[in-house]
Design a protein around this motif. Structure first.
Motif, PDB file in Angstrom:
ATOM      1  N   TYR A 108      44.185  39.378  43.334  1.00 50.08           N
ATOM      2  CA  TYR A 108      43.150  40.009  42.305  1.00 50.08           C
ATOM      3  C   TYR A 108      43.705  39.159  41.168  1.00 50.08           C
ATOM      4  N   LYS A 123      36.758  41.120  36.958  1.00 47.70           N
ATOM      5  CA  LYS A 123      37.173  42.159  37.540  1.00 47.70           C
ATOM      6  C   LYS A 123      36.379  42.567  38.878  1.00 47.70           C
ATOM      7  N   LEU A 127      37.385  42.716  42.753  1.00 51.07           N
ATOM      8  CA  LEU A 127      37.649  43.792  43.476  1.00 51.07           C
ATOM      9  C   LEU A 127      36.795  43.790  44.823  1.00 51.07           C
ATOM     10  N   ILE A 130      38.236  41.543  47.167  1.00 50.29           N
ATOM     11  CA  ILE A 130      39.623  42.029  47.901  1.00 50.29           C
ATOM     12  C   ILE A 130      38.812  43.120  48.897  1.00 50.29           C
TER      13      ILE A 130
END
Length: 174
Positions: A108, A123, A127, A130
């Motif tokens: 991350y 961000k 995310l 991921i």
């Protein structure tokens, strides 16, 4: 350590995770700056040298008896859930849980932030990346917990009152 909270880790386990997180890249200590600071893609020989850092870190930490668990966590922090990671190619639950957590957190950070060789994706996209790799690269259950923790963090940030101050804890719990 929102993941530690979500996993209900006691203080001892939390300390072990924090220590491993702080020391996970200690094996890069002897790596040449020409590899660490290279702005272009690494050549195969450079990539192989970079992939040695979990082993080197584990060997360094393994010299200290009290850090044997941390040494194992460090050794496996680049193992993939599907077994395609390094250095040992272990998969699934054979990878120490804290190594699986560090792999998510490290990925991350690498995705979201700027690096010498590329701009961070931010961000939200990090995310998404991921989440997309849950079950292959990352432990799907731990990804779920990570995403929940990150979403809760957003909820707190988004609960800022009009005066620019964070909402009280009581308000956030209602």
């Amino acid at each position: 350590m929102k993941m530690a909270d979500k996993l209900h880790l006691d203080n001892g386990r939390r300390y072990t995770l924090q220590l491993a997180a702080s020391l996970h890249d200690i094996g890069k200590i002897g790596m040449p700056d020409s590899i660490l600071k290279k702005a272009d893609s690494l050549e195969d020989i450079e990539m192989n040298k970079a992939k040695d850092h979990p082993l080197i870190g584990s060997e360094i930490l393994g010299e200290i008896e009290e850090l044997s668990e941390v040494a194992s966590i460090v050794r496996h922090h680049h193992e993939r859930y599907d077994g395609k990671g390094y250095p040992d190619g272990v998969k699934g639950d054979a990878i120490p849980m804290f190594s699986r957590i560090l792999f998510i957190l490290d990925a991350y950070e690498a995705l979201a932030t700027d690096r010498i060789y590329r701009k961070g994706m931010g961000k939200e996209k990090a995310l998404e990346e991921i989440a997309k790799n849950a079950g292959s690269q990352f432990d799907p259950q731990l990804v779920k917990i990570f995403l929940e923790a990150m979403n809760e963090e957003d909820d707190v940030v988004n609960s800022v009152e009009g005066n620019g101050k964070p909402a009280s804890l009581k308000q956030n719990l209602q």
